[in-house]
Design a protein around this motif. Structure first.
Motif, mmCIF file in Angstrom:
data_model
loop_
_atom_site.group_PDB
_atom_site.id
_atom_site.type_symbol
_atom_site.label_atom_id
_atom_site.label_comp_id
_atom_site.label_asym_id
_atom_site.label_seq_id
_atom_site.Cartn_x
_atom_site.Cartn_y
_atom_site.Cartn_z
ATOM 1 N N PRO A 104 0.803 -1.229 0.000
ATOM 2 C CA PRO A 104 0.000 0.000 0.000
ATOM 3 C C PRO A 104 0.836 1.280 0.000
ATOM 4 C CG PRO A 104 -0.849 -1.563 1.608
ATOM 5 C CD PRO A 104 0.467 -2.096 1.142
ATOM 6 N N GLU A 105 2.046 1.212 0.541
ATOM 7 C CA GLU A 105 2.877 2.416 0.604
ATOM 8 C C GLU A 105 3.287 2.924 -0.779
ATOM 9 O OE1 GLU A 105 5.534 -1.216 1.021
ATOM 10 O OE2 GLU A 105 3.601 -0.533 1.796
ATOM 11 N N ASP A 106 3.163 2.074 -1.820
ATOM 12 C CA ASP A 106 3.521 2.472 -3.186
ATOM 13 C C ASP A 106 2.325 2.957 -3.990
ATOM 14 O OD1 ASP A 106 6.160 1.795 -2.733
ATOM 15 O OD2 ASP A 106 5.957 -0.244 -3.525
ATOM 16 N N ALA A 107 1.214 3.234 -3.331
ATOM 17 C CA ALA A 107 -0.026 3.542 -4.045
ATOM 18 C C ALA A 107 0.123 4.752 -4.966
ATOM 19 C CB ALA A 107 -1.159 3.779 -3.049
ATOM 20 N N ARG A 108 0.695 5.861 -4.444
ATOM 21 C CA ARG A 108 0.807 7.064 -5.272
ATOM 22 C C ARG A 108 1.633 6.796 -6.530
ATOM 23 N NH1 ARG A 108 0.269 12.459 -5.290
ATOM 24 N NH2 ARG A 108 -0.666 12.452 -3.216
ATOM 25 N N ARG A 109 2.731 6.112 -6.368
ATOM 26 C CA ARG A 109 3.595 5.842 -7.514
ATOM 27 C C ARG A 109 2.864 5.009 -8.578
ATOM 28 N NH1 ARG A 109 7.428 1.881 -8.607
ATOM 29 N NH2 ARG A 109 7.055 0.901 -6.580
ATOM 30 N N TRP A 110 2.106 4.001 -8.134
ATOM 31 C CA TRP A 110 1.393 3.159 -9.090
ATOM 32 C C TRP A 110 0.249 3.912 -9.760
ATOM 33 C CZ3 TRP A 110 2.521 -0.990 -11.624
ATOM 34 C CH2 TRP A 110 3.465 -1.881 -11.135
ATOM 35 N N VAL A 111 -0.483 4.719 -9.003
ATOM 36 C CA VAL A 111 -1.591 5.468 -9.596
ATOM 37 C C VAL A 111 -1.072 6.453 -10.636
ATOM 38 C CG1 VAL A 111 -3.394 7.179 -9.135
ATOM 39 C CG2 VAL A 111 -3.140 5.199 -7.632
ATOM 40 N N GLU A 112 0.023 7.134 -10.327
ATOM 41 C CA GLU A 112 0.552 8.111 -11.286
ATOM 42 C C GLU A 112 1.091 7.431 -12.540
ATOM 43 O OE1 GLU A 112 1.616 11.860 -8.377
ATOM 44 O OE2 GLU A 112 3.273 10.564 -9.018
ATOM 45 N N LYS A 113 1.791 6.317 -12.367
ATOM 46 C CA LYS A 113 2.263 5.583 -13.550
ATOM 47 C C LYS A 113 1.087 5.033 -14.350
ATOM 48 C CE LYS A 113 5.007 2.648 -11.525
ATOM 49 N NZ LYS A 113 5.993 1.545 -11.365
ATOM 50 N N GLY A 114 0.092 4.498 -13.660
ATOM 51 C CA GLY A 114 -1.068 3.949 -14.350
ATOM 52 C C GLY A 114 -1.847 5.008 -15.108
ATOM 53 N N THR A 115 -2.001 6.181 -14.498
ATOM 54 C CA THR A 115 -2.700 7.273 -15.175
ATOM 55 C C THR A 115 -1.935 7.725 -16.408
ATOM 56 O OG1 THR A 115 -3.603 8.005 -13.042
ATOM 57 C CG2 THR A 115 -3.703 9.568 -14.874
ATOM 58 N N LEU A 116 -0.605 7.796 -16.298
ATOM 59 C CA LEU A 116 0.207 8.168 -17.461
ATOM 60 C C LEU A 116 0.006 7.170 -18.604
ATOM 61 C CD1 LEU A 116 2.385 9.920 -18.804
ATOM 62 C CD2 LEU A 116 4.106 8.477 -17.684
ATOM 63 N N LEU A 117 0.029 5.889 -18.284
ATOM 64 C CA LEU A 117 -0.196 4.873 -19.311
ATOM 65 C C LEU A 117 -1.566 5.038 -19.961
ATOM 66 C CD1 LEU A 117 1.260 1.670 -17.636
ATOM 67 C CD2 LEU A 117 1.944 2.587 -19.845
ATOM 68 N N ALA A 118 -2.588 5.242 -19.143
ATOM 69 C CA ALA A 118 -3.944 5.384 -19.676
ATOM 70 C C ALA A 118 -4.065 6.609 -20.578
ATOM 71 C CB ALA A 118 -4.951 5.469 -18.533
ATOM 72 N N VAL A 119 -3.425 7.722 -20.199
ATOM 73 C CA VAL A 119 -3.477 8.941 -21.015
ATOM 74 C C VAL A 119 -2.744 8.740 -22.337
ATOM 75 C CG1 VAL A 119 -2.694 11.329 -21.153
ATOM 76 C CG2 VAL A 119 -3.778 10.500 -19.056
#
Length: 494
Positions: A85-100
């Motif tokens: 869970p401590e890596d949540a921000r990093r994963w969300v930001e990378k995932g959003t970049l991929l989706a965009v």
């Protein structure tokens, strides 16, 4: 809700979770919102413009949903954030970049491709609008995946409710104003943008600040490689499940697509029930494997039993009510779709059990095996459709769907059995099918009753049969405690 959302901050990597029952209920509510809006829009289009207008919209939505807008991010993100869970921000930001990035690329590719092949102006425009809507939907699902990992699926339910209400109400408004299929797709895209914005705001609030589409140096390509097996599998799954509509549109035209989609939309939405259950269990499956295999197997079989109790009556009732359902929802002009609908109903329990097997394979890090199975199904689907559709039109597409869905379930079950041991795939359906006998009797005994009356009466008969079975099978100490007796039906080996 704000108090709930503040339960997690960057200094609190282990957010307060909700139970499996609460999360499953939240996902079922999300399913209800999506199903009501999806079927409602189909009914509105069918009654306003007939099979042609419905076919135009469904062709655009089906074509644009075939490419991996989410690029495999949601399943990977949910698993990884559940574990760390401590890596949540990093994963969300990378995932959003991929989706965009991939969403923008696919919008350009599909719009340009439609114009390049000489498609009509209406087709090119509807494909472009639908592609943009799917790109927004991909961004939204990345945000929702974080809440899956945190086991707070009620947040997705709230956003989905707002999004789907806007979609249904907006479509009704534009069709009432003679807006047509292009305007309806514009409403779809606007509703998906609303969902993406809502998800992004709520994730940022929970993490203590907005998340931006970005990745540290070298992480983007590494994440692409991690996501690729999920993306390929998801895309192939959509291909064998939906490419038949695209091939129908090419060979038989919009009217055939409209008739076929009138049937498929009443069937495919039920798979969201399986996803509702499995998304609540998936983070726990991921944490249980490989260190606690017995716990993993218990969760897998719980999913199969929960799904069976829903899939059995839905399949039975839908088969018996099929002619009345089509006429009640769409009108007499869609009567040719009844046989196709009845054939597709057989897919409901197959797809729902297949969803459990698919997510179980993902939780055990067997994306490669899952992808190979889906690749075989996609190739078979295209080949069979190329033969069946020119000969039997939308009925041939339905035949292909039944064959391919059955093959995928068998492949998944064999792969998972080799990895984790025997499941309760068949045993889970025994007593729900027995409880369907009173439902069938009631429906067959009320042929002249209005469709809703027969449906409700049959459902009540099934519920009563389940209650009787629970009491009969329960130990003597639980027979006066209905909840404990019903829970006993879901226990392994009962």
């Amino acid at each position: 809700m704000s108090a709930d959302l503040q339960a997690t901050s960057p200094r609190q990597p282990h957010p307060r979770r909700r139970g499996v029952a609460s999360n499953s209920t939240a996902q079922l509510l999300s399913f209800a919102f999506r199903a009501v809006s999806g079927i409602g829009v189909v009914v509105l289009l069918a009654r306003a413009g007939g099979p042609h207008d419905l076919g135009v919209v469904q062709f655009a939505l089906t074509l644009t949903s075939l490419l991996p807008f989410f690029y495999g991010v949601p399943a990977l993100l949910a698993r990884e954030v559940a574990r760390r869970p401590e890596d949540a921000r990093r994963w969300v930001e990378k995932g959003t970049l991929l989706a965009v990035v991939f969403g923008a690329a696919f919008v350009c590719l599909l719009t340009g491709g439609a114009m390049a092949v000489g498609a009509s102006r209406e087709t090119a425009l509807t494909v472009g609008i639908a592609a943009l809507g799917m790109a927004f939907d991909g961004i939204a699902r990345v945000q929702f995946a974080a809440f899956w990992a945190w086991e707070r699926m009620d947040v997705e339910t709230f956003v989905t409710g707002v999004q789907e209400t806007a979609y249904l109400a907006g479509t009704a408004a534009v069709l009432a104003a003679d807006g047509g299929p292009v305007a309806a797709l514009g409403v779809f895209t606007g509703s998906r943008a609303l969902g993406a914005l809502g998800g992004w705001l709520l994730v940022g609030h929970r993490l203590g600040g907005p998340t931006w589409p970005r990745a540290e140096r070298g992480a983007f390509l590494a994440t692409v490689r991690q996501c690729t097996p999920f993306a390929v599998s998801d895309t192939l799954t959509l291909t064998y499940a939906r490419f038949d509509s695209v091939m129908l549109g090419i060979w038989k035209g919009p009217a055939s697509v409209g008739l076929y989609q009138a049937a498929t939309n009443l069937v495919l939405y039920f798979n969201v029930v399986a996803r509702s259950v499995n998304r609540a269990l998936y983070p726990r499956m991921g944490r249980a494997w490989p260190g606690r295999p017995d716990e993993f197997r218990r969760l897998r079989d719980v999913s199969l039993r929960l799904i069976a109790i829903i899939a059995a009556p839905v399949t039975c009732g839908s088969l018996l009510l099929a002619p009345r359902t089509i006429e009640f929802l769409y009108g007499a002009g869609f009567a040719p779709a009844v046989l196709t609908y009845q054939l597709l109903i057989l897919v409901i329990p197959i797809r729902m059990a297949g969803n459990t097997m698919s997510l179980s394979l993902a939780a055990t890090d067997r994306q490669r095996s899952r992808t190979i199975a889906v690749l075989g199904a996609a190739v078979l689907n295209i080949g069979l459709n190329a033969y069946f559709i020119p000969r039997w039109s939308y009925l041939g597409a339905a035949m292909t769907t039944v064959i391919c869905e059955t093959g995928v379930l068998i492949a998944y079950a064999l792969i998972l059995r080799r990895a984790t041991g025997r499941s309760e795939l068949f045993r889970a359906h025994a007593w729900p099918l027995l409880a369907c006998a009173p439902m069938a009797t009631v429906i067959l005994a009320t042929p002249a009753a209005p469709w809703p009356v027969s449906a409700v009466a049959g459902t009540l008969a099934y519920a009563a049969a389940v209650a009787v079975l629970a009491v009969v099978r329960a130990p003597a100490r639980d027979r006066r405690r209905p909840v404990r007796a019903l829970a006993g039906l879901l226990e392994s080996g009962r």
